[in-house]
Design a protein around this motif. Sequence first.
Motif, PDB file in Angstrom:
ATOM      1  N   PHE A 159      19.864 117.543  64.578  1.00 22.49           N
ATOM      2  CA  PHE A 159      19.641 117.063  63.219  1.00 22.49           C
ATOM      3  C   PHE A 159      20.821 117.433  62.318  1.00 22.49           C
ATOM      4  O   PHE A 159      21.313 116.601  61.541  1.00 22.49           O
ATOM      5  N   ALA A 160      21.288 118.671  62.422  1.00 19.19           N
ATOM      6  CA  ALA A 160      22.420 119.102  61.595  1.00 19.19           C
ATOM      7  C   ALA A 160      23.671 118.286  61.903  1.00 19.19           C
ATOM      8  O   ALA A 160      24.451 117.953  60.998  1.00 19.19           O
ATOM      9  N   ASP A 161      23.888 117.941  63.163  1.00 18.99           N
ATOM     10  CA  ASP A 161      25.039 117.104  63.523  1.00 18.99           C
ATOM     11  C   ASP A 161      24.934 115.727  62.868  1.00 18.99           C
ATOM     12  O   ASP A 161      25.937 115.157  62.415  1.00 18.99           O
ATOM     13  N   ALA A 162      23.711 115.175  62.819  1.00 18.39           N
ATOM     14  CA  ALA A 162      23.522 113.873  62.167  1.00 18.39           C
ATOM     15  C   ALA A 162      23.803 113.978  60.668  1.00 18.39           C
ATOM     16  O   ALA A 162      24.415 113.077  60.071  1.00 18.39           O
ATOM     17  N   VAL A 163      23.359 115.065  60.039  1.00 17.14           N
ATOM     18  CA  VAL A 163      23.645 115.267  58.619  1.00 17.14           C
ATOM     19  C   VAL A 163      25.152 115.402  58.399  1.00 17.14           C
ATOM     20  O   VAL A 163      25.709 114.850  57.441  1.00 17.14           O
ATOM     21  N   ALA A 164      25.835 116.121  59.295  1.00 14.38           N
ATOM     22  CA  ALA A 164      27.286 116.275  59.169  1.00 14.38           C
ATOM     23  C   ALA A 164      27.988 114.930  59.238  1.00 14.38           C
ATOM     24  O   ALA A 164      28.905 114.645  58.442  1.00 14.38           O
ATOM     25  N   ARG A 165      27.587 114.069  60.184  1.00 10.91           N
ATOM     26  CA  ARG A 165      28.213 112.747  60.276  1.00 10.91           C
ATOM     27  C   ARG A 165      27.978 111.935  59.008  1.00 10.91           C
ATOM     28  O   ARG A 165      28.886 111.227  58.533  1.00 10.91           O
ATOM     29  N   HIS A 166      26.777 112.032  58.464  1.00  9.23           N
ATOM     30  CA  HIS A 166      26.472 111.297  57.242  1.00  9.23           C
ATOM     31  C   HIS A 166      27.359 111.769  56.085  1.00  9.23           C
ATOM     32  O   HIS A 166      27.963 110.950  55.367  1.00  9.23           O
ATOM     33  N   LEU A 167      27.441 113.082  55.891  1.00  8.10           N
ATOM     34  CA  LEU A 167      28.224 113.593  54.766  1.00  8.10           C
ATOM     35  C   LEU A 167      29.722 113.422  55.000  1.00  8.10           C
ATOM     36  O   LEU A 167      30.480 113.232  54.041  1.00  8.10           O
ATOM     37  N   ASP A 168      30.167 113.445  56.257  1.00  2.00           N
ATOM     38  CA  ASP A 168      31.569 113.132  56.540  1.00  2.00           C
ATOM     39  C   ASP A 168      31.876 111.674  56.163  1.00  2.00           C
ATOM     40  O   ASP A 168      32.939 111.371  55.616  1.00  2.00           O
ATOM     41  N   GLY A 169      30.948 110.772  56.478  1.00  2.00           N
ATOM     42  CA  GLY A 169      31.145 109.380  56.092  1.00  2.00           C
ATOM     43  C   GLY A 169      31.154 109.209  54.582  1.00  2.00           C
ATOM     44  O   GLY A 169      31.948 108.429  54.035  1.00  2.00           O
ATOM     45  N   THR A 170      30.266 109.929  53.899  1.00  2.00           N
ATOM     46  CA  THR A 170      30.232 109.877  52.435  1.00  2.00           C
ATOM     47  C   THR A 170      31.545 110.365  51.854  1.00  2.00           C
ATOM     48  O   THR A 170      32.075 109.791  50.890  1.00  2.00           O
ATOM     49  N   TRP A 171      32.082 111.444  52.431  1.00  3.00           N
ATOM     50  CA  TRP A 171      33.390 111.960  51.992  1.00  3.00           C
ATOM     51  C   TRP A 171      34.490 110.921  52.224  1.00  3.00           C
ATOM     52  O   TRP A 171      35.326 110.685  51.342  1.00  3.00           O
ATOM     53  N   GLN A 172      34.502 110.278  53.400  1.00  2.24           N
ATOM     54  CA  GLN A 172      35.541 109.295  53.690  1.00  2.24           C
ATOM     55  C   GLN A 172      35.471 108.121  52.723  1.00  2.24           C
ATOM     56  O   GLN A 172      36.507 107.617  52.263  1.00  2.24           O
ATOM     57  N   GLU A 173      34.276 107.682  52.395  1.00  2.00           N
ATOM     58  CA  GLU A 173      34.146 106.591  51.434  1.00  2.00           C
ATOM     59  C   GLU A 173      34.694 107.010  50.073  1.00  2.00           C
ATOM     60  O   GLU A 173      35.374 106.228  49.396  1.00  2.00           O
ATOM     61  N   ALA A 174      34.418 108.245  49.667  1.00  5.07           N
ATOM     62  CA  ALA A 174      34.940 108.733  48.392  1.00  5.07           C
ATOM     63  C   ALA A 174      36.466 108.797  48.404  1.00  5.07           C
ATOM     64  O   ALA A 174      37.125 108.469  47.405  1.00  5.07           O
ATOM     65  N   VAL A 175      37.035 109.223  49.528  1.00  4.46           N
ATOM     66  CA  VAL A 175      38.496 109.251  49.658  1.00  4.46           C
ATOM     67  C   VAL A 175      39.060 107.842  49.526  1.00  4.46           C
ATOM     68  O   VAL A 175      40.063 107.606  48.832  1.00  4.46           O
ATOM     69  N   ASN A 176      38.429 106.892  50.190  1.00 12.02           N
ATOM     70  CA  ASN A 176      38.880 105.501  50.103  1.00 12.02           C
ATOM     71  C   ASN A 176      38.844 104.997  48.665  1.00 12.02           C
ATOM     72  O   ASN A 176      39.781 104.341  48.192  1.00 12.02           O
ATOM     73  N   LYS A 177      37.753 105.279  47.967  1.00 16.69           N
ATOM     74  CA  LYS A 177      37.623 104.812  46.591  1.00 16.69           C
ATOM     75  C   LYS A 177      38.685 105.435  45.700  1.00 16.69           C
ATOM     76  O   LYS A 177      39.283 104.752  44.859  1.00 16.69           O
ATOM     77  N   GLU A 178      38.909 106.719  45.894  1.00 15.79           N
ATOM     78  CA  GLU A 178      39.903 107.404  45.059  1.00 15.79           C
ATOM     79  C   GLU A 178      41.291 106.832  45.281  1.00 15.79           C
ATOM     80  O   GLU A 178      42.105 106.739  44.353  1.00 15.79           O
ATOM     81  N   ALA A 179      41.578 106.404  46.518  1.00 17.17           N
ATOM     82  CA  ALA A 179      42.888 105.846  46.846  1.00 17.17           C
ATOM     83  C   ALA A 179      42.956 104.340  46.589  1.00 17.17           C
ATOM     84  O   ALA A 179      44.007 103.727  46.771  1.00 17.17           O
ATOM     85  N   GLY A 180      41.832 103.723  46.213  1.00 19.01           N
ATOM     86  CA  GLY A 180      41.801 102.281  46.032  1.00 19.01           C
ATOM     87  C   GLY A 180      41.913 101.516  47.336  1.00 19.01           C
ATOM     88  O   GLY A 180      42.368 100.366  47.351  1.00 19.01           O
ATOM     89  N   ARG A 181      41.476 102.139  48.424  1.00 20.18           N
ATOM     90  CA  ARG A 181      41.604 101.514  49.741  1.00 20.18           C
ATOM     91  C   ARG A 181      40.300 100.821  50.121  1.00 20.18           C
ATOM     92  O   ARG A 181      39.247 101.448  50.200  1.00 20.18           O
ATOM     93  N   ARG A 182      40.372  99.508  50.350  1.00 22.29           N
ATOM     94  CA  ARG A 182      39.211  98.730  50.743  1.00 22.29           C
ATOM     95  C   ARG A 182      39.218  98.549  52.260  1.00 22.29           C
ATOM     96  O   ARG A 182      40.214  98.109  52.821  1.00 22.29           O
ATOM     97  N   PRO A 183      38.118  98.854  52.925  1.00 16.27           N
ATOM     98  CA  PRO A 183      38.108  98.778  54.391  1.00 16.27           C
ATOM     99  C   PRO A 183      38.027  97.341  54.885  1.00 16.27           C
ATOM    100  O   PRO A 183      37.506  96.449  54.205  1.00 16.27           O
ATOM    101  N   SER A 184      38.546  97.123  56.100  1.00 18.41           N
ATOM    102  CA  SER A 184      38.329  95.848  56.781  1.00 18.41           C
ATOM    103  C   SER A 184      36.866  95.754  57.198  1.00 18.41           C
ATOM    104  O   SER A 184      36.108  96.735  57.120  1.00 18.41           O
ATOM    105  N   VAL A 185      36.461  94.592  57.674  1.00 18.40           N
ATOM    106  CA  VAL A 185      35.071  94.420  58.108  1.00 18.40           C
ATOM    107  C   VAL A 185      34.746  95.389  59.238  1.00 18.40           C
ATOM    108  O   VAL A 185      33.715  96.086  59.203  1.00 18.40           O
ATOM    109  N   ASP A 186      35.593  95.475  60.252  1.00 16.96           N
ATOM    110  CA  ASP A 186      35.308  96.359  61.386  1.00 16.96           C
ATOM    111  C   ASP A 186      35.297  97.826  60.955  1.00 16.96           C
ATOM    112  O   ASP A 186      34.446  98.612  61.398  1.00 16.96           O
TER     113      ASP A 186
END
Length: 327
Positions: A148-175
């Motif tokens: 369960f903790a590993d699943a929470v870590a993956r979720h919060l890591d993804g949330t962090w990556q999205e925040a990094v993308n937004k801060e940099a103005g980087r829009r992801p590709s579809v894939d």
Amino acid sequence: MTTGETLWTLRAECPIPSRLSPHADRVQEWLLGLLPELGLALDDAALRRLSRGAFARYAGRLYPEATEADLRTLTALFTWFFLVDDACDGPDRFAPEQIRALRNGTLTLLHDGPRLRQAGLTGPLRRLLVLAWREPRRRMPARWRLRFADAVARHLDGTWQEAVNKEAGRRPSVDEYIELRRSTSAAEVSYPLVEFTSGRPLPDPVYHHPLLRRIAHVGNDLLSWYNDLASLEQDRATAGGHNLVLAMEAERGVPTAEAVERAAERWRESMRRFVALRSAVPSFGPTVDQAVTDHLDVIGYAVRGTIDWTLESARYATGAAQPASRA
């Protein structure tokens, strides 16, 4: 077809049955009384938003057979994730370094218990998680708690990556977006919680079986893409391109209506794949098969529950009032 009409059309096409716990509304009342006690600053408007968000009904759609006491635990966990989502994705959202501190503090609590004070996880968010984690920590084996903790870590890591993308103005590709969305959705956090309610934890080799992992990924995509359709207009203003429709618009140069239809067709293809994969699951033996069924059921309930809850909750301004011609 409008986005709202698309949401209702996909609901009508979903072959997964709708379920709802009989305890959901009582647990929602309990939640609204609990949150002020934990120190959340809630005025009348905030309480109304939480009430209309119907988080207990969402949990009750994923775990319809949970006891009332366990549904309280699950609702508290769901509420914690929704409050974190608001903190990380709202107009005054956390910066990436704050999300990283939140992630580290959360994992320290999940691994080591509530005795230590964790930087990045303080105040009402910490108190809510301590309350919600008490019963799973007491009742579940260490290997389940780690999973369960590993699943929470993956979720919060993804949330962090999205925040990094937004801060940099980087829009992801579809894939890129599809892969990232599997983390940010928190669906993988919800799957092992059925083992808490049933008391039948899956052995690790079965939980990580390639076919069950594929089913989990497809189920995750289905609920995530449906949510993307529902939150499209909100995401256009705040998500920095982190939405399947927005990613399709940008990458393929198509107008919104076409991107919505492409996203809907991709959802339909994935639903057909989900049904086929589920029917191909073999027996793992009489001592494990019921736990496998529980696991597969919650993946399906997460898909259907997200659809039903999205259309009944006020969390998303979907513009998806039910057409008069539909029951």
